[in-house]
Scaffold this motif. Structure first.
Motif, PDB file in Angstrom:
ATOM      1  N   UNK A   1       0.817  -1.206   0.000  1.00  0.00           N
ATOM      2  CA  UNK A   1       0.000   0.000   0.000  1.00  0.00           C
ATOM      3  C   UNK A   1       0.847   1.251   0.000  1.00  0.00           C
ATOM      4  N   UNK A   2       0.167   2.395  -0.120  1.00  0.00           N
ATOM      5  CA  UNK A   2       0.871   3.679  -0.058  1.00  0.00           C
ATOM      6  C   UNK A   2       0.148   4.565   0.950  1.00  0.00           C
ATOM      7  N   UNK A   3       0.916   5.479   1.535  1.00  0.00           N
ATOM      8  CA  UNK A   3       0.328   6.461   2.447  1.00  0.00           C
ATOM      9  C   UNK A   3       0.247   7.771   1.687  1.00  0.00           C
ATOM     10  N   UNK A   4      -0.905   8.438   1.753  1.00  0.00           N
ATOM     11  CA  UNK A   4      -1.054   9.700   1.020  1.00  0.00           C
ATOM     12  C   UNK A   4      -1.565  10.787   1.970  1.00  0.00           C
ATOM     13  N   UNK A   5      -1.571  12.018   1.476  1.00  0.00           N
ATOM     14  CA  UNK A   5      -2.124  13.117   2.269  1.00  0.00           C
ATOM     15  C   UNK A   5      -3.648  12.985   2.401  1.00  0.00           C
ATOM     16  N   UNK A   6      -4.243  12.007   1.706  1.00  0.00           N
ATOM     17  CA  UNK A   6      -5.693  11.770   1.827  1.00  0.00           C
ATOM     18  C   UNK A   6      -5.956  10.412   2.488  1.00  0.00           C
ATOM     19  N   UNK A   7      -4.932   9.824   3.065  1.00  0.00           N
ATOM     20  CA  UNK A   7      -5.131   8.556   3.775  1.00  0.00           C
ATOM     21  C   UNK A   7      -4.404   7.394   3.122  1.00  0.00           C
ATOM     22  N   UNK A   8      -4.640   6.211   3.698  1.00  0.00           N
ATOM     23  CA  UNK A   8      -3.965   4.994   3.246  1.00  0.00           C
ATOM     24  C   UNK A   8      -4.683   4.409   2.018  1.00  0.00           C
ATOM     25  N   UNK A   9      -3.901   3.856   1.100  1.00  0.00           N
ATOM     26  CA  UNK A   9      -4.475   3.163  -0.066  1.00  0.00           C
ATOM     27  C   UNK A   9      -3.718   1.841  -0.241  1.00  0.00           C
ATOM     28  N   UNK A  10      -4.435   0.742  -0.233  1.00  0.00           N
ATOM     29  CA  UNK A  10      -3.793  -0.554  -0.461  1.00  0.00           C
ATOM     30  C   UNK A  10      -3.568  -0.782  -1.953  1.00  0.00           C
ATOM     31  N   UNK A  11      -2.622  -1.644  -2.294  1.00  0.00           N
ATOM     32  CA  UNK A  11      -2.411  -1.946  -3.721  1.00  0.00           C
ATOM     33  C   UNK A  11      -1.793  -3.328  -3.893  1.00  0.00           C
ATOM     34  N   UNK A  12      -2.101  -3.940  -5.034  1.00  0.00           N
ATOM     35  CA  UNK A  12      -1.468  -5.211  -5.382  1.00  0.00           C
ATOM     36  C   UNK A  12      -0.090  -4.958  -5.976  1.00  0.00           C
ATOM     37  N   UNK A  13      -0.017  -3.904  -6.799  1.00  0.00           N
ATOM     38  CA  UNK A  13       1.252  -3.533  -7.442  1.00  0.00           C
ATOM     39  C   UNK A  13       1.312  -2.012  -7.457  1.00  0.00           C
ATOM     40  N   UNK A  14       2.525  -1.483  -7.568  1.00  0.00           N
ATOM     41  CA  UNK A  14       2.661  -0.023  -7.678  1.00  0.00           C
ATOM     42  C   UNK A  14       3.841   0.295  -8.573  1.00  0.00           C
ATOM     43  N   UNK A  15       3.767   1.486  -9.164  1.00  0.00           N
ATOM     44  CA  UNK A  15       4.902   1.965  -9.974  1.00  0.00           C
ATOM     45  C   UNK A  15       5.154   3.419  -9.638  1.00  0.00           C
ATOM     46  N   UNK A  16       6.428   3.790  -9.510  1.00  0.00           N
ATOM     47  CA  UNK A  16       6.755   5.203  -9.342  1.00  0.00           C
ATOM     48  C   UNK A  16       7.191   5.790 -10.675  1.00  0.00           C
ATOM     49  N   UNK A  17       6.620   6.961 -11.007  1.00  0.00           N
ATOM     50  CA  UNK A  17       7.003   7.696 -12.227  1.00  0.00           C
ATOM     51  C   UNK A  17       7.021   9.172 -11.843  1.00  0.00           C
ATOM     52  N   UNK A  18       8.019   9.534 -11.013  1.00  0.00           N
ATOM     53  CA  UNK A  18       8.004  10.862 -10.394  1.00  0.00           C
ATOM     54  C   UNK A  18       9.173  11.743 -10.860  1.00  0.00           C
ATOM     55  N   UNK A  19       9.778  11.392 -11.982  1.00  0.00           N
ATOM     56  CA  UNK A  19      10.837  12.196 -12.622  1.00  0.00           C
ATOM     57  C   UNK A  19      11.858  12.721 -11.614  1.00  0.00           C
ATOM     58  N   UNK A  20      11.980  14.045 -11.457  1.00  0.00           N
ATOM     59  CA  UNK A  20      13.047  14.635 -10.634  1.00  0.00           C
ATOM     60  C   UNK A  20      13.045  14.211  -9.179  1.00  0.00           C
ATOM     61  N   UNK A  21      11.969  13.558  -8.726  1.00  0.00           N
ATOM     62  CA  UNK A  21      11.926  13.097  -7.336  1.00  0.00           C
ATOM     63  C   UNK A  21      12.110  11.573  -7.242  1.00  0.00           C
ATOM     64  N   UNK A  22      12.666  10.984  -8.286  1.00  0.00           N
ATOM     65  CA  UNK A  22      12.840   9.519  -8.329  1.00  0.00           C
ATOM     66  C   UNK A  22      13.637   9.008  -7.141  1.00  0.00           C
ATOM     67  N   UNK A  23      14.746   9.686  -6.831  1.00  0.00           N
ATOM     68  CA  UNK A  23      15.622   9.231  -5.739  1.00  0.00           C
ATOM     69  C   UNK A  23      14.914   9.312  -4.396  1.00  0.00           C
TER      70      UNK A  23
END
Ligand code: FAD
Ligand code: PYC
Length: 413
Positions: free
Chosen positions: A217-239
């Motif tokens: 899952x991921x934690x967001x500013x709107x609460x917790x969200x569960x997930x089976x899979x996730x991908x990051x595509x955040x360009x300059x904030x990749x690291x």
């Protein structure tokens, strides 16, 4: 027409069809969560739904869609790279771009202009020949032209020998193109949403939940969200995002600046790049000259514009196009670019199971939006990395199998 306008003006609720429907509440979980609503994240969501029937997908964007590097780039599309792996990969993207307006039923203003990489030294001529040969071998249209050819092909350019860096010739790549960058993001977003993908703007991922080595899952500013899979595509904030997942990337974040002039009557059809002068210029569909140079000389997480950049850029632009001296610059801006040591992207699996990465796009990732979206969707849906993406795996850095594209990445860095 007049009646339509009055209806729009007087209606208490918006009477038109919204491009994106009102933002839904976040569900407690999704099959796939995509972090980052730039072109890459949105394209991946679209192809997941369209090609693989994976529709229980949320794209989480901390700002607004296309507000990162997708809306800040100079929209150059080409496949005249240096390595066979790079050429094959970007060639698939150019082909997808050619049919994208039709595929998305949304005009992305794709125009084929021809792309010239100028050579001012014997070493640059040699690299041009090398690139032309690799390109031709893989069926990509590129050739070396000399100064006399250039006089005919780009008659408005200063080709005098009586300048500090005379032009000797160029790598000419006729399929080089530009498109409207934010239309690419909006086109993918609109079609993905129609297929059932949820796009949540103003939703920042602040943490990742990993149990037993896999993402849950991921934690967001709107609460917790569960997930089976996730991908990051955040360009300059990749690291920064990779650090939340507990692994390190061989990436430095460096600002890249660009600017546009006031609109002029069309006079410059092709895209002109000089790696030696560290500049490039094209004329957009509104007549504005779109200009940029190499990255700032220091890593930094910020998007400040500098006078230093503008002075250096203009000194060299005016060497090639002296008649532009009195043309005002209208806007200047910057994006944060995630630069890899070999100037190639990082795509595919990560040390965290079911957590995928789409990063290392530095100054070259707009042109890869369709192919990366399509092939990352395939990776996520099938849990198999396609052959086309294999050379760009994260583990190549520990295996010393780099894909060196420094000579072709964009302008010299
Ligand atoms: P982005 O469009 O930046 O999307 C990433 C998104 O992630 C952002 O919207 C951001 O808000 C979001 N995000 C970040 N952190 C979080 C979080 N924690 N939670 C939720 N969301 C988050 N490439 C070319 O091919 N041709 C060019 O001519 C070209 N010119 C360029 C010129 C400039 C000035 C710049 C800056 C870049 C240029 N590029 C070019 C590179 C290209 O713009 C990028 O590689 C490409 O846009 C990357 O797309 P993306 O979708 O990965 O990133
Ligand atoms: O990737 O061609 C490119 C490019 C040009 C300017 C910035 N990136």
């Amino acid at each position: 027409m007049a009646f339509g306008l009055i209806k729009y003006g007087l209606s208490p609720s918006y009477p038109g069809k919204r491009f994106l429907s009102r933002q839904p509440e976040l569900k407690s979980s999704y099959d796939v969560v995509i972090i980052g609503g730039g072109g890459h994240g949105l394209a991946c969501a679209y192809y997941l739904a369209k090609n693989h029937g994976v529709k229980n997908v949320a794209v989480l964007e901390k700002g607004y869609i296309g507000g990162g590097n997708t809306g800040r780039n100079t929209a150059i599309i080409r496949s005249n790279y240096l390595t066979p792996e790079g050429v094959a990969f970007y060639d698939e993207s150019v082909r997808l771009f050619q049919g994208l307006s039709e595929d998305l039923d949304f005009n992305i203003l794709y125009t084929e202009r021809g792309h010239f990489t100028l050579a001012h030294t014997d070493a640059a001529m040699r690299t041009s020949r090398w690139r032309a040969e690799v390109n031709k071998h893989l069926g990509v249209n590129s050739e070396v032209v000399d100064r006399e050819d250039l006089r005919k092909l780009v008659p408005c350019m200063n080709l005098s020998e009586d300048v500090r860096h005379p032009v000797l010739g160029a790598l000419y790549h006729p399929p080089g193109s530009i498109a409207r960058h934010d239309a690419v993001a909006w086109g993918y977003a609109g079609r993905a949403a129609e297929l059932g993908v949820e796009i949540h703007q103003g939703t920042e991922v602040t943490g990742l939940e990993i149990e037993g080595g896999r993402i849950t899952g991921v934690v967001t500013n709107r609460g917790h969200v569960g997930c089976g899979k996730a991908m990051q595509a955040v360009a300059g904030l990749s690291g920064v995002m990779a650090a939340k997942a507990g692994f390190k990337l061989p990436i430095r974040t460096v600002p890249l600046q660009a600017c546009v002039s006031m609109p002029l009557k069309p006079f410059l059809d092709p895209i002109i790049v000089s790696g030696s002068l560290h500049i490039y210029i094209s004329q957009g569909s509104r007549g504005e000259l779109v200009m940029g140079g190499s990255t700032d000389p220091y890593p930094r997480y910020q998007t400040r514009s500098t006078l230093d950049f503008m002075e250096g850029l203009m000194a060299h632009i005016l060497e090639l196009f002296p008649f532009l001296a009195d043309v005002p610059v209208l806007r200047q801006w910057a994006g944060m670019t995630d630069m890899t040591p070999d100037f190639s992207p990082v795509m595919g699996e990560t040390p965290v199971k079911n957590y995928y990465i789409d990063s290392g796009w530095g100054t070259w990732g707009f042109k890869a939006t369709p192919v990366c979206g399509k092939r990352m969707a395939e990776t996520i849906a099938t849990a198999r990395v396609p052959e086309l993406l294999q050379p760009f795996r994260l583990s190549r850095f520990e295996e010393y199998h780099l894909v060196g594209e420094k000579g072709a990445a964009s302008v010299g860095h």
